[in-house]
Design a protein around this motif. Structure first.
Motif, PDB file in Angstrom:
ATOM      1  N   UNK A  67      -4.225  -9.024  -0.532  1.00 51.71           N
ATOM      2  CA  UNK A  67      -2.048  -9.350  -0.515  1.00 51.71           C
ATOM      3  C   UNK A  67      -2.261  -8.840   0.599  1.00 51.71           C
ATOM      4  N   UNK A  68      -1.336  -9.324   1.249  1.00 52.42           N
ATOM      5  CA  UNK A  68      -1.016  -9.018   2.389  1.00 52.42           C
ATOM      6  C   UNK A  68      -0.715  -7.752   3.205  1.00 52.42           C
ATOM      7  N   UNK A  69       0.071  -6.977   1.721  1.00 59.95           N
ATOM      8  CA  UNK A  69       0.130  -5.250   1.905  1.00 59.95           C
ATOM      9  C   UNK A  69      -0.492  -4.806   0.525  1.00 59.95           C
ATOM     10  N   UNK A  70      -0.783  -3.634   1.047  1.00 64.36           N
ATOM     11  CA  UNK A  70      -1.192  -2.837  -0.037  1.00 64.36           C
ATOM     12  C   UNK A  70      -0.861  -1.255   0.277  1.00 64.36           C
ATOM     13  N   UNK A  71      -0.820  -0.049  -1.334  1.00 61.18           N
ATOM     14  CA  UNK A  71      -0.987   1.428  -1.049  1.00 61.18           C
ATOM     15  C   UNK A  71      -1.041   1.727  -2.020  1.00 61.18           C
ATOM     16  N   UNK A  72       0.319   2.644  -2.188  1.00 58.39           N
ATOM     17  CA  UNK A  72       0.081   3.737  -3.334  1.00 58.39           C
ATOM     18  C   UNK A  72       1.053   4.361  -2.292  1.00 58.39           C
ATOM     19  N   UNK A  79       4.519   7.687   0.863  1.00 61.40           N
ATOM     20  CA  UNK A  79       4.862   6.166   0.615  1.00 61.40           C
ATOM     21  C   UNK A  79       3.005   5.533   1.994  1.00 61.40           C
ATOM     22  N   UNK A  80       2.344   5.223   1.516  1.00 62.32           N
ATOM     23  CA  UNK A  80       1.103   4.864   2.555  1.00 62.32           C
ATOM     24  C   UNK A  80       1.577   3.266   2.176  1.00 62.32           C
ATOM     25  N   UNK A  81       1.679   2.357   3.062  1.00 57.53           N
ATOM     26  CA  UNK A  81       0.740   0.858   3.275  1.00 57.53           C
ATOM     27  C   UNK A  81      -0.565   0.285   4.340  1.00 57.53           C
ATOM     28  N   UNK A  82      -1.029  -0.298   4.186  1.00 54.86           N
ATOM     29  CA  UNK A  82      -2.128  -1.446   5.108  1.00 54.86           C
ATOM     30  C   UNK A  82      -1.393  -2.395   5.237  1.00 54.86           C
ATOM     31  N   UNK A  83      -1.346  -2.736   6.225  1.00 59.63           N
ATOM     32  CA  UNK A  83      -1.366  -4.865   6.824  1.00 59.63           C
ATOM     33  C   UNK A  83      -2.308  -4.916   6.818  1.00 59.63           C
ATOM     34  N   UNK A  84      -3.672  -4.985   6.010  1.00 58.05           N
ATOM     35  CA  UNK A  84      -5.138  -5.900   6.546  1.00 58.05           C
ATOM     36  C   UNK A  84      -5.094  -7.240   7.018  1.00 58.05           C
ATOM     37  N   UNK A  85      -4.248  -7.923   8.108  1.00 62.35           N
ATOM     38  CA  UNK A  85      -4.653  -9.251   8.563  1.00 62.35           C
ATOM     39  C   UNK A  85      -4.697  -8.496  10.119  1.00 62.35           C
ATOM     40  N   UNK A  86      -5.432  -9.284  10.562  1.00 63.58           N
ATOM     41  CA  UNK A  86      -5.817  -8.914  11.790  1.00 63.58           C
ATOM     42  C   UNK A  86      -4.695  -9.235  13.158  1.00 63.58           C
ATOM     43  N   UNK A  87      -4.059 -10.365  12.643  1.00 65.22           N
ATOM     44  CA  UNK A  87      -3.015 -11.562  13.469  1.00 65.22           C
ATOM     45  C   UNK A  87      -1.375 -10.943  13.275  1.00 65.22           C
TER      46      UNK A  87
END
Length: 148
Positions: free
Chosen positions: A57-62, A72-80
Motif C-alpha cells: 500500500x502507498x500508505x500504511x500505519x496504525x 496516528x502513525x503513517x508510513x509512505x514507503x514510496x521512495x519518490x
C-alpha cells in the motif's frame, strides 16, 4: 541495539550518533500502553518491480488512544512519490494536533559522527478539525498526536 546492522545507536570511541531507526522507535513510543484503534487506509498499491510481481500500500500505519490523545502513525514507503490523503476522525474533533515527521530528500542520506543530525524528526503544529488533508513526503514516517 548498538553498532550492529540496523542499529539504534552507533558509537566510535567517545562519539555517538542516533540512527533513523532510533528516531522511529522514539516516535512510536506513544503507542505503548495505549488501546489500538481501527485504522483504514484506502490507498492505491505500489507495484514493485520484482519477480514475481509484488505490491504494497502507498500508505500504511496504525492508531491508538491513551488519555484522550489519539496517536496516528503513517508510513509512505514510496521512495519518490509524495501522497496526499484525507485524514478523517469519523465524528471526533481535534483540539490540538502535533506532527512529528522523519524524512529526507535524499533516500541515501544517513547520520554520521561528523553530521549526526542529517536525518532527525521535525515537529510542528497542524491545523485540523474532524478531517483534514495532509501530503505525506516520500520515504517518510509521520506521527500525529491528536488531542481529542
Amino acid at each position: 541495539t548498538v553498532n550492529v546492522l540496523q542499529a539504534l545507536i552507533l558509537t566510535e570511541g567517545a562519539k555517538m550518533v542516533l540512527t533513523p531507526t532510533y528516531h522511529v522507535y522514539d516516535m512510536y513510543q506513544a503507542h505503548q500502553g495505549a488501546q489500538s484503534v481501527r485504522t483504514i487506509f484506502e490507498v492505491p498499491q505500489i507495484v514493485l518491480k520484482t519477480t514475481p510481481e509484488q505490491q504494497l500500500p502507498h500508505l500504511a500505519g496504525s492508531a491508538s488512544l491513551k488519555d484522550g490523545v489519539l496517536t496516528l502513525s503513517v508510513v509512505n514507503p514510496h521512495h519518490k512519490s509524495p501522497f496526499d490523503a484525507l485524514i478523517d476522525l469519523r465524528g471526533a474533533s481535534a483540539r490540538e494536533v502535533t506532527l512529528t515527521e522523519l524524512t529526507h530528500d535524499d533516500i541515501h542520506a544517513h547520520n554520521v559522527f561528523d553530521a549526526p543530525g542529517v536525518i532527525a524528526p521535525r515537529q510542528r503544529a497542524v491545523t485540523a478539525g474532524g478531517e483534514w488533508r495532509h501530503t505525506f513526503a516520500p520515504a517518510s514516517v509521520s506521527v500525529f498526536r491528536i488531542a481529542l
